[in-house]
Write a protein that holds these residues in place. Structure first.
Motif, mmCIF file in Angstrom:
data_model
loop_
_atom_site.group_PDB
_atom_site.id
_atom_site.type_symbol
_atom_site.label_atom_id
_atom_site.label_comp_id
_atom_site.label_asym_id
_atom_site.label_seq_id
_atom_site.Cartn_x
_atom_site.Cartn_y
_atom_site.Cartn_z
ATOM 1 N N SER A 168 0.839 -1.204 0.000
ATOM 2 C CA SER A 168 0.000 0.000 0.000
ATOM 3 C C SER A 168 0.872 1.251 0.000
ATOM 4 C CB SER A 168 -0.909 0.022 1.229
ATOM 5 O OG SER A 168 -1.721 -1.127 1.283
ATOM 6 N N LYS A 169 0.586 2.180 -0.910
ATOM 7 C CA LYS A 169 1.340 3.434 -0.948
ATOM 8 C C LYS A 169 0.455 4.656 -0.774
ATOM 9 C CE LYS A 169 4.781 6.143 -3.414
ATOM 10 N NZ LYS A 169 5.676 6.274 -4.593
ATOM 11 N N ILE A 170 -0.794 4.591 -1.306
ATOM 12 C CA ILE A 170 -1.651 5.779 -1.363
ATOM 13 C C ILE A 170 -3.049 5.430 -0.882
ATOM 14 C CG2 ILE A 170 -2.687 7.517 -2.900
ATOM 15 C CD1 ILE A 170 -0.349 6.981 -4.851
ATOM 16 N N LEU A 171 -3.656 6.375 -0.166
ATOM 17 C CA LEU A 171 -5.091 6.340 0.097
ATOM 18 C C LEU A 171 -5.730 7.424 -0.753
ATOM 19 C CD1 LEU A 171 -7.732 5.650 1.648
ATOM 20 C CD2 LEU A 171 -7.033 7.392 3.330
ATOM 21 N N LEU A 172 -6.703 7.035 -1.568
ATOM 22 C CA LEU A 172 -7.500 8.019 -2.305
ATOM 23 C C LEU A 172 -8.665 8.425 -1.411
ATOM 24 C CD1 LEU A 172 -8.285 9.508 -4.948
ATOM 25 C CD2 LEU A 172 -9.544 7.449 -5.587
ATOM 26 N N PHE A 173 -8.878 9.727 -1.269
ATOM 27 C CA PHE A 173 -9.942 10.208 -0.387
ATOM 28 C C PHE A 173 -10.752 11.278 -1.113
ATOM 29 C CE2 PHE A 173 -11.716 12.876 3.023
ATOM 30 C CZ PHE A 173 -12.385 11.903 3.751
ATOM 31 N N GLU A 191 -9.929 11.509 11.508
ATOM 32 C CA GLU A 191 -9.568 10.140 11.923
ATOM 33 C C GLU A 191 -8.904 9.383 10.774
ATOM 34 O OE1 GLU A 191 -11.673 6.154 13.875
ATOM 35 O OE2 GLU A 191 -12.901 7.601 12.769
ATOM 36 N N ILE A 192 -9.473 9.486 9.591
ATOM 37 C CA ILE A 192 -8.913 8.784 8.432
ATOM 38 C C ILE A 192 -7.549 9.361 8.061
ATOM 39 C CG2 ILE A 192 -9.226 8.434 5.939
ATOM 40 C CD1 ILE A 192 -12.257 8.095 6.553
ATOM 41 N N GLY A 193 -7.421 10.692 8.105
ATOM 42 C CA GLY A 193 -6.138 11.316 7.796
ATOM 43 C C GLY A 193 -5.045 10.922 8.776
ATOM 44 N N LYS A 194 -5.394 10.909 10.056
ATOM 45 C CA LYS A 194 -4.410 10.510 11.074
ATOM 46 C C LYS A 194 -4.009 9.055 10.886
ATOM 47 C CE LYS A 194 -5.512 13.865 14.656
ATOM 48 N NZ LYS A 194 -6.778 14.554 14.744
ATOM 49 N N ALA A 226 -5.790 16.790 9.039
ATOM 50 C CA ALA A 226 -4.745 15.867 9.506
ATOM 51 C C ALA A 226 -3.375 16.420 9.138
ATOM 52 C CB ALA A 226 -4.955 14.488 8.885
ATOM 53 N N PRO A 227 -2.930 17.441 9.887
ATOM 54 C CA PRO A 227 -1.618 18.020 9.580
ATOM 55 C C PRO A 227 -0.481 17.009 9.707
ATOM 56 C CG PRO A 227 -2.481 18.845 11.684
ATOM 57 C CD PRO A 227 -3.597 18.112 11.012
ATOM 58 N N GLU A 228 -0.760 15.870 10.384
ATOM 59 C CA GLU A 228 0.246 14.814 10.529
ATOM 60 C C GLU A 228 0.715 14.273 9.180
ATOM 61 O OE1 GLU A 228 -2.632 14.524 14.042
ATOM 62 O OE2 GLU A 228 -2.772 14.822 11.880
#
Length: 405
Positions: A168-173, A191-194, A226-228
């Motif tokens: 897994s490399k990318i989450l499409l949102f 939550e999803i971003g974190k 999600a600044p993380e």
């Protein structure tokens, strides 16, 4: 020596189902048939006058008759950066913006730049039909994570976690979503971003429907929530939906400097600069007021309520109320396997693709089947068409689908 006339890579691409449905509907209309098209996500409003005027004036200026930087006109890139801070609360330098030929080129550029062969991209499903094709063209593997109407088409962190692998490399949102109109709450977005950040994933977020939310539901950018994520986020956007500019073909991608530099290099060989005239029109749009979209939203909201009520009045159809964009995603699984009377006798569709074809043939209403966006059993309808056409189309659907035995 290969005898293949078309490469495997290109012949493997699925046709855009939404554009195919729209093209068939328009061809039937041109032939004099009274087709109602719920296919393409295209506002029925004209582009605002001040945007058209800016383009006309630009066309008369010789400086816009020449090549310009492949990444976009500097004044437009600055305006896009300013607009992103205004609307998403996300601060970027103009050098982090690449202006593209519509949102689709931004999608393609992004996956071509980030994905190596075998990399997996987690794709919440139902998805917009172009995403998996762009991922596959880049050599990537789309991994579908399906969320049905019982969870308002919103995926959970638990589902995403289950789809995670070492590749897994990318989450499409995407929120608001095409094709479902689903909108994630600020808490869900954070939550999803974190979660993505904790797994070291990139997030590619498509924000093209950012201004189309209803019922007081806010738009939340995952880049801000999600600044993380740091510099592992790419924002896709464009003027098409907000300003009724689908045919003008101006989009953009925003990301870290190294990614934008690489994507610009790709675009310099693929298309070079976007038409200068279109860029000046986009400049007028993004630096101007949001009056046009606010006016369109009043109509979209009215149509949203009408189409949801009309579809839910049909036995066997379940249509959640979307909170954003201008689509409904109707669950028609209960109608599959049922018998419908037709002009030639009867038909028993077993998939939503067969049902959509039957609807077009029998009552001349064009809808897009769920197969274009994920599993069978669903129909996507755009309510960006006019009020009268919407009412006529829904009435035809009610009459025809109501005859299921």
């Amino acid at each position: 020596m290969s005898s293949a006339r078309v490469s495997q890579r290109i012949s493997a691409i699925a046709e855009s189902a939404t554009l195919a449905v729209d093209a068939k509907a328009k061809a039937l209309k041109a032939a004099g048939r009274p087709v109602i098209g719920f296919g393409a996500g295209e506002p029925d409003f004209p582009t605002p006058d001040y945007i058209v005027k800016a383009a006309i004036e630009a066309a008369g200026q010789p400086k816009y008759h020449r090549y310009s930087p492949a990444s976009g006109l500097p004044e437009l890139k600055k305006a896009i950066a300013d607009k992103t801070l205004r609307d998403s609360g996300y601060s970027v330098d103009p050098s982090q913006v690449l202006v593209t030929n519509g949102g689709k080129q931004a999608v393609y550029n992004t996956f071509a730049t980030l994905v190596d062969p075998g990399d997996e991209v987690i794709v919440p499903t139902p998805f917009w039909t172009t995403y998996p094709e762009a991922i596959r063209l880049a050599g990537g593997v789309p991994v579908e994570v399906f969320a049905g109407p019982e969870q308002d088409y919103l995926v959970t962190v638990e589902q995403l976690e289950a789809a995670l692998t070492e590749k897994s490399k990318i989450l499409l949102f995407v929120s608001p979503s095409n094709p479902t109109g689903a909108v994630y709450s600020p808490e869900q977005v954070a939550e999803i971003g974190k979660w993505a950040a904790s797994k070291g994933l990139w997030v590619v977020t498509d924000e093209i429907y950012e201004h189309l939310t209803y019922d007081g539901v806010p738009f939340t950018s995952i880049a801000t929530a999600a600044p993380e994520l740091g510099d592992k986020v790419v924002i896709l956007n464009g003027v098409a939906k907000t300003y009724a500019m689908t045919g003008w073909r101006v989009g953009w991608m925003i990301g870290p400097a190294d990614v934008i530099k690489a994507a610009t290099n790709l675009q310099s060989h693929a298309t070079s600069n976007v038409s200068n005239i279109m860029q000046i029109a986009a400049l007028a749009a993004v630096s101007g007021p949001l009056t046009a979209v606010d006016e369109m939203k009043v109509a979209f909201d009215r149509r949203r309520k009408a189409i949801v009520a009309g579809l839910n009045a049909i036995d066997g159809v379940e249509c959640p109320t979307p909170k954003g964009a201008f689509y409904v995603y109707a669950d028609v699984r209960a109608l599959l396997g049922k018998e419908f009377p037709t002009a030639g006798g009867s038909a028993t569709p077993s998939t939503s693709a067969e049902l959509a074809a039957l609807i077009l043939d029998e009552v001349e209403v064009a809808v897009v089947p769920g197969e274009a966006f994920g599993p069978s059993g669903f129909l996507r309808l755009s309510y960006a068409l006019g009020d009268d056409d919407l009412a006529t189309g829904v009435a035809r659907l009610q009459e025809f689908l109501g005859k299921a035995q």
